[in-house]
Design an enzyme around this catalytic site. Structure first.
Site, mmCIF file in Angstrom:
data_model
loop_
_atom_site.group_PDB
_atom_site.id
_atom_site.type_symbol
_atom_site.label_atom_id
_atom_site.label_comp_id
_atom_site.label_asym_id
_atom_site.label_seq_id
_atom_site.Cartn_x
_atom_site.Cartn_y
_atom_site.Cartn_z
ATOM 1 N N HIS A 36 0.863 -1.188 0.000
ATOM 2 C CA HIS A 36 0.000 0.000 0.000
ATOM 3 C C HIS A 36 0.897 1.236 0.000
ATOM 4 O O HIS A 36 2.137 1.100 -0.016
ATOM 5 C CB HIS A 36 -0.963 -0.023 1.199
ATOM 6 C CG HIS A 36 -0.269 -0.282 2.509
ATOM 7 N ND1 HIS A 36 0.599 0.609 3.075
ATOM 8 C CD2 HIS A 36 -0.296 -1.357 3.341
ATOM 9 C CE1 HIS A 36 1.053 0.136 4.214
ATOM 10 N NE2 HIS A 36 0.542 -1.078 4.400
ATOM 11 N N LYS A 63 4.346 2.303 12.142
ATOM 12 C CA LYS A 63 3.087 1.703 12.582
ATOM 13 C C LYS A 63 3.390 0.458 13.413
ATOM 14 O O LYS A 63 2.724 0.179 14.406
ATOM 15 C CB LYS A 63 2.176 1.335 11.406
ATOM 16 C CG LYS A 63 0.829 0.822 11.930
ATOM 17 C CD LYS A 63 -0.133 0.489 10.838
ATOM 18 C CE LYS A 63 0.144 -0.839 10.219
ATOM 19 N NZ LYS A 63 -0.146 -1.983 11.100
ATOM 20 N N HIS A 111 4.011 1.320 2.236
ATOM 21 C CA HIS A 111 5.199 0.616 1.711
ATOM 22 C C HIS A 111 5.864 1.446 0.623
ATOM 23 O O HIS A 111 7.086 1.548 0.559
ATOM 24 C CB HIS A 111 4.792 -0.732 1.079
ATOM 25 C CG HIS A 111 4.258 -1.734 2.045
ATOM 26 N ND1 HIS A 111 2.963 -2.183 1.993
ATOM 27 C CD2 HIS A 111 4.845 -2.397 3.049
ATOM 28 C CE1 HIS A 111 2.770 -3.083 2.936
ATOM 29 N NE2 HIS A 111 3.891 -3.236 3.606
ATOM 30 N N GLN A 154 6.241 -16.040 11.902
ATOM 31 C CA GLN A 154 5.789 -14.950 12.765
ATOM 32 C C GLN A 154 4.280 -14.968 12.999
ATOM 33 O O GLN A 154 3.745 -14.074 13.651
ATOM 34 C CB GLN A 154 6.256 -13.590 12.245
ATOM 35 C CG GLN A 154 5.576 -13.098 10.979
ATOM 36 C CD GLN A 154 6.243 -11.828 10.459
ATOM 37 O OE1 GLN A 154 7.335 -11.870 9.913
ATOM 38 N NE2 GLN A 154 5.585 -10.689 10.627
ATOM 39 N N GLY A 184 8.350 0.815 8.854
ATOM 40 C CA GLY A 184 7.318 1.803 9.193
ATOM 41 C C GLY A 184 7.086 1.868 10.698
ATOM 42 O O GLY A 184 7.173 0.865 11.410
HETATM 43 O O1 PAF Z 1 6.455 -5.724 8.894
HETATM 44 C C1 PAF Z 1 6.377 -6.724 8.152
HETATM 45 O O2 PAF Z 1 5.768 -6.710 7.091
HETATM 46 C C2 PAF Z 1 7.060 -8.005 8.576
HETATM 47 O O3 PAF Z 1 6.985 -8.187 9.945
HETATM 48 C C3 PAF Z 1 8.527 -8.119 8.105
HETATM 49 C C4 PAF Z 1 9.401 -7.043 8.737
HETATM 50 C C5 PAF Z 1 8.577 -7.983 6.586
HETATM 51 C C6 PAF Z 1 9.097 -9.478 8.487
HETATM 52 O O4 PAF Z 1 8.383 -10.516 7.922
#
Ligand code: PAF
Length: 280
Positions: free
Chosen positions: A36, A152, A39, A63, A150
């Protein structure tokens, strides 16, 4: 300009990056795709400071502590590439799970001084160890001079800075302001899963943060959190946490404000988990 070149293996990517490094600095924007404007502003900033910008697009399974969240995470590679085609000097690394996590990959949880167990970490056990694992591997593959994140994901930034220190990376971590739509909603890849009504309801998140900020520091953090929670409850989102913390240690503030006090919030809106934060 045209579509960016997409690399799917670390091997191909590394030789291109080594060549680029002969003419200047390399910037890195790690993402999980569903790009978006937030980014794109990171990419823009990185382009202003580096000769080449690598954007990784990888939905990192380690994650996610919730299988359905991982399954429902938006994957929009074709649109992402289209958006990136507006830029010159950008390449994309969109690897497979095996490329990022090869069989000989060794990872032990990193001591992050508890930054990974508070706030998000309390509700998403293991999330930040998954983040530092993938970011460590990405940093080793891309070996950028600078990496852009970011604000956020305020806690993620603190965690990554700590990881960089622990593992002695020499990469400069650059934080970029949260991008918001005109009505205040923080841009997030997850927003596309909201219905129109949900998107409207989700405005209570940034409204609550602004309301709390406007209360100022005359009241204690505890009282501001209490008033904030009452304000938030006007809308029927389900609140996970609303905490004013010290911006460095992420410790909860109760009676005293600190020099850098930040309010962090996480809430579910229509089963979509949204986070935001604001300096108080
Ligand atoms: O912020 C994200 O989109 C993710 O946590 C990252 C830093 C790309 C790691 O997968």
């Amino acid at each position: 300009m045209g579509m960016p070149t997409v690399y799917t293996t670390a091997h191909e990517l590394s030789s291109l990056i080594s060549r680029a490094k002969k003419s200047g600095k390399v910037g890195f924007v790690p993402t999980m795709g569903a790009l978006h404007d937030g980014h794109l502003s990171l990419v823009n900033k990185a382009l202003g400071e580096n000769v080449l910008v690598v954007v990784s697009i990888f939905v990192n399974p380690t994650q996610f502590n919730n299988a359905s969240d991982l399954k429902n995470y938006p994957r929009t590679l074709a649109t992402d590439l289209d958006l990136l085609s507006a830029f010159d000097r950008v390449i994309v690394y969109a690897p497979s799970v095996d490329d990022i996590y090869p069989k000989n990959d060794f990872f032990e949880p990193i001591d992050l001084d508890g930054l990974d167990t508070r706030l998000e970490g309390a509700f998403r056990p293991g999330h930040f160890q998954g983040v530092v694992h993938v970011v460590r591997n990405l940093f080793n593959i891309v070996q950028p001079h600078r990496a852009y994140f970011g604000q956020k994901d305020f806690q993620q930034l603190a965690v990554i800075r700590r990881m960089v220190k622990r593992l002695n990376f020499t990469i400069e971590i650059i934080s970029c302001q949260t991008h918001r739509s005109e009505d205040g909603l923080a841009l997030s890849s997850r927003n596309i899963r909201l219905t129109d009504q949900g998107r409207e309801d989700a405005l209570i998140i940034s409204q609550t943060l602004n309301y709390m900020k406007n209360l100022g520091h005359d009241e204690t953090p505890s009282r501001v959190m209490e008033l904030g929670a009452a304000y938030f409850s006007k809308e029927n989102l389900s609140l996970e946490y609303l905490e004013i913390v010290d911006g460095e240690s992420l410790m909860l503030l109760t009676n005293q404000w600190s020099a850098h006090s930040v309010c962090c919030i996480a809430a579910y809106c229509e089963d979509v988990r949204l986070i935001d934060n604001l300096e108080m």
